[in-house]
Design a protein around this motif. Structure first.
Motif, mmCIF file in Angstrom:
data_model
loop_
_atom_site.group_PDB
_atom_site.id
_atom_site.type_symbol
_atom_site.label_atom_id
_atom_site.label_comp_id
_atom_site.label_asym_id
_atom_site.label_seq_id
_atom_site.Cartn_x
_atom_site.Cartn_y
_atom_site.Cartn_z
ATOM 1 N N MET A 61 18.778 1.393 5.874
ATOM 2 C CA MET A 61 17.647 1.913 5.118
ATOM 3 C C MET A 61 18.163 2.442 3.781
ATOM 4 O O MET A 61 19.162 3.120 3.722
ATOM 5 C CB MET A 61 16.968 3.038 5.901
ATOM 6 C CG MET A 61 15.822 3.677 5.156
ATOM 7 S SD MET A 61 15.072 5.123 5.954
ATOM 8 C CE MET A 61 14.635 4.500 7.544
ATOM 9 N N ASN A 62 17.465 2.112 2.704
ATOM 10 C CA ASN A 62 17.819 2.620 1.393
ATOM 11 C C ASN A 62 17.236 4.013 1.205
ATOM 12 O O ASN A 62 16.188 4.334 1.743
ATOM 13 C CB ASN A 62 17.281 1.693 0.304
ATOM 14 C CG ASN A 62 18.004 0.373 0.302
ATOM 15 O OD1 ASN A 62 19.216 0.328 0.368
ATOM 16 N ND2 ASN A 62 17.253 -0.705 0.225
ATOM 17 N N PHE A 63 17.932 4.819 0.417
ATOM 18 C CA PHE A 63 17.461 6.174 0.167
ATOM 19 C C PHE A 63 17.292 6.401 -1.309
ATOM 20 O O PHE A 63 18.102 5.925 -2.093
ATOM 21 C CB PHE A 63 18.428 7.193 0.760
ATOM 22 C CG PHE A 63 18.386 7.204 2.249
ATOM 23 C CD1 PHE A 63 17.402 7.905 2.913
ATOM 24 C CD2 PHE A 63 19.303 6.494 2.993
ATOM 25 C CE1 PHE A 63 17.341 7.897 4.292
ATOM 26 C CE2 PHE A 63 19.253 6.486 4.365
ATOM 27 C CZ PHE A 63 18.275 7.193 5.022
ATOM 28 N N PRO A 64 16.300 7.138 -1.690
ATOM 29 C CA PRO A 64 15.212 7.573 -0.842
ATOM 30 C C PRO A 64 14.341 6.398 -0.396
ATOM 31 O O PRO A 64 14.221 5.427 -1.133
ATOM 32 C CB PRO A 64 14.404 8.531 -1.702
ATOM 33 C CG PRO A 64 15.128 8.691 -2.981
ATOM 34 C CD PRO A 64 16.186 7.667 -3.050
ATOM 35 N N PRO A 65 13.775 6.511 0.796
ATOM 36 C CA PRO A 65 12.949 5.410 1.305
ATOM 37 C C PRO A 65 11.633 5.273 0.539
ATOM 38 O O PRO A 65 11.148 6.227 -0.063
ATOM 39 C CB PRO A 65 12.679 5.806 2.757
ATOM 40 C CG PRO A 65 12.804 7.292 2.765
ATOM 41 C CD PRO A 65 13.845 7.627 1.738
ATOM 42 N N VAL A 66 11.091 4.071 0.575
ATOM 43 C CA VAL A 66 9.805 3.791 -0.052
ATOM 44 C C VAL A 66 8.873 3.182 0.988
ATOM 45 O O VAL A 66 9.266 2.276 1.718
ATOM 46 C CB VAL A 66 9.944 2.802 -1.229
ATOM 47 C CG1 VAL A 66 8.574 2.413 -1.780
ATOM 48 C CG2 VAL A 66 10.806 3.391 -2.331
ATOM 49 N N ILE A 67 7.663 3.685 1.036
ATOM 50 C CA ILE A 67 6.596 3.082 1.823
ATOM 51 C C ILE A 67 5.627 2.484 0.817
ATOM 52 O O ILE A 67 5.125 3.192 -0.054
ATOM 53 C CB ILE A 67 5.865 4.106 2.701
ATOM 54 C CG1 ILE A 67 6.813 4.749 3.703
ATOM 55 C CG2 ILE A 67 4.684 3.441 3.421
ATOM 56 C CD1 ILE A 67 6.198 5.883 4.493
ATOM 57 N N ALA A 68 5.391 1.196 0.906
ATOM 58 C CA ALA A 68 4.455 0.528 0.008
ATOM 59 C C ALA A 68 3.150 0.276 0.753
ATOM 60 O O ALA A 68 3.155 -0.309 1.825
ATOM 61 C CB ALA A 68 5.040 -0.792 -0.478
ATOM 62 N N ILE A 69 2.066 0.731 0.171
ATOM 63 C CA ILE A 69 0.739 0.540 0.758
ATOM 64 C C ILE A 69 0.023 -0.515 -0.085
ATOM 65 O O ILE A 69 -0.299 -0.271 -1.242
ATOM 66 C CB ILE A 69 -0.096 1.838 0.764
ATOM 67 C CG1 ILE A 69 0.673 2.999 1.395
ATOM 68 C CG2 ILE A 69 -1.452 1.604 1.420
ATOM 69 C CD1 ILE A 69 0.797 2.966 2.885
ATOM 70 N N ASP A 70 -0.168 -1.677 0.489
ATOM 71 C CA ASP A 70 -0.829 -2.774 -0.209
ATOM 72 C C ASP A 70 -2.200 -3.006 0.398
ATOM 73 O O ASP A 70 -2.428 -2.716 1.564
ATOM 74 C CB ASP A 70 -0.020 -4.069 -0.075
ATOM 75 C CG ASP A 70 1.316 -3.999 -0.780
ATOM 76 O OD1 ASP A 70 1.395 -3.303 -1.804
ATOM 77 O OD2 ASP A 70 2.270 -4.642 -0.313
ATOM 78 N N GLY A 71 -3.091 -3.569 -0.393
ATOM 79 C CA GLY A 71 -4.416 -3.902 0.101
ATOM 80 C C GLY A 71 -5.334 -4.236 -1.047
ATOM 81 O O GLY A 71 -4.990 -4.015 -2.206
ATOM 82 N N PRO A 72 -6.500 -4.757 -0.740
ATOM 83 C CA PRO A 72 -7.451 -5.141 -1.788
ATOM 84 C C PRO A 72 -8.023 -3.924 -2.514
ATOM 85 O O PRO A 72 -7.964 -2.797 -2.016
ATOM 86 C CB PRO A 72 -8.542 -5.895 -1.018
ATOM 87 C CG PRO A 72 -8.417 -5.444 0.383
ATOM 88 C CD PRO A 72 -6.984 -5.057 0.603
ATOM 89 N N THR A 73 -8.576 -4.154 -3.678
ATOM 90 C CA THR A 73 -9.217 -3.108 -4.462
ATOM 91 C C THR A 73 -10.294 -2.418 -3.633
ATOM 92 O O THR A 73 -11.001 -3.055 -2.869
ATOM 93 C CB THR A 73 -9.855 -3.736 -5.720
ATOM 94 O OG1 THR A 73 -8.830 -4.374 -6.461
ATOM 95 C CG2 THR A 73 -10.538 -2.690 -6.581
ATOM 96 N N ALA A 74 -10.355 -1.109 -3.778
ATOM 97 C CA ALA A 74 -11.371 -0.273 -3.116
ATOM 98 C C ALA A 74 -11.286 -0.312 -1.597
ATOM 99 O O ALA A 74 -12.275 -0.111 -0.901
ATOM 100 C CB ALA A 74 -12.780 -0.647 -3.588
ATOM 101 N N SER A 75 -10.085 -0.552 -1.055
ATOM 102 C CA SER A 75 -9.923 -0.592 0.398
ATOM 103 C C SER A 75 -9.503 0.760 0.967
ATOM 104 O O SER A 75 -9.369 0.906 2.171
ATOM 105 C CB SER A 75 -8.883 -1.647 0.786
ATOM 106 O OG SER A 75 -7.613 -1.301 0.258
ATOM 107 N N GLY A 76 -9.277 1.732 0.098
ATOM 108 C CA GLY A 76 -8.865 3.050 0.566
ATOM 109 C C GLY A 76 -7.364 3.251 0.564
ATOM 110 O O GLY A 76 -6.869 4.246 1.074
ATOM 111 N N LYS A 77 -6.621 2.319 -0.009
ATOM 112 C CA LYS A 77 -5.164 2.428 0.028
ATOM 113 C C LYS A 77 -4.649 3.657 -0.722
ATOM 114 O O LYS A 77 -3.653 4.258 -0.327
ATOM 115 C CB LYS A 77 -4.484 1.155 -0.456
ATOM 116 C CG LYS A 77 -4.716 0.776 -1.885
ATOM 117 C CD LYS A 77 -4.091 -0.586 -2.181
ATOM 118 C CE LYS A 77 -4.416 -1.046 -3.584
ATOM 119 N NZ LYS A 77 -5.826 -1.360 -3.785
ATOM 120 N N GLY A 78 -5.346 4.081 -1.789
ATOM 121 C CA GLY A 78 -4.926 5.275 -2.520
ATOM 122 C C GLY A 78 -5.041 6.517 -1.664
ATOM 123 O O GLY A 78 -4.148 7.366 -1.653
#
Length: 161
Positions: free
Chosen positions: A1-18
């Motif tokens: 695992m690389n540090f600091p770790p990254v979690i990427a949240i992907d998804g379509p526009t207006a899907s609530g990912k933010g």
């Protein structure tokens, strides 16, 4: 695992990912990055500096000098809260116009990667796992409220072990 770790949240526009990304970041004590807001910040800053949306060289220079902070639901540009200003329709249109330039995307690539610090990062936006943080620990795509709650719980479980 690389540090600091990254979690990427992907998804379509207006899907609530933010919303998911902010909640995961808060629960894990990670930094938060809203990549879409970065383009809006460049749009706002270039408008304030009277830089044409058709001048990618000047926009790139401006983008590479921006100081950006995300604090909870607020977004700061060079120390000023611009949360509401970047959500204006004209800024969204301008952001779309300048996002087409590779020079601007390259400048923002460096800025986006600079958010990887401290205990970790939760990054929300297009290309987060495929281009920006190719070593992201998790890249999840979701499209519903139920999936959102699952992703929050799963991410917290994985990183709190």
């Amino acid at each position: 695992m690389n540090f600091p770790p990254v979690i990427a949240i992907d998804g379509p526009t207006a899907s609530g990912k933010g919303t998911v990304a902010m909640q995961v970041a808060e629960r894990l004590g990670f930094h938060y990055l809203d990549s879409g807001a970065l383009y809006r910040l460049v749009a706002l800053a270039s408008e304030q500096e009277n830089i044409s949306e058709n001048d990618p060289k000047k926009i790139r220079e401006l983008a590479s000098k921006m100081r950006v902070q995300f604090k909870g639901t607020s977004i700061y540009l060079d120390g000023k809260d611009v949360t509401e200003a970047i959500r204006e329709e004209k800024i969204g249109i301008r952001a779309s116009q300048i996002a087409i330039y590779p020079e601007v995307r390259d400048a923002l690539l460096t800025l986006q990667r600079s958010f990887r610090q401290g205990s970790g990062l939760v990054a929300d936006g297009r290309d987060m796992a495929s281009r920006i943080f190719t070593d992201a620990v998790r890249s999840e795509e979701h499209t519903s409220e139920l999936q959102s709650q699952f992703h929050i719980s799963y991410a917290v479980f994985c990183f709190k072990k």
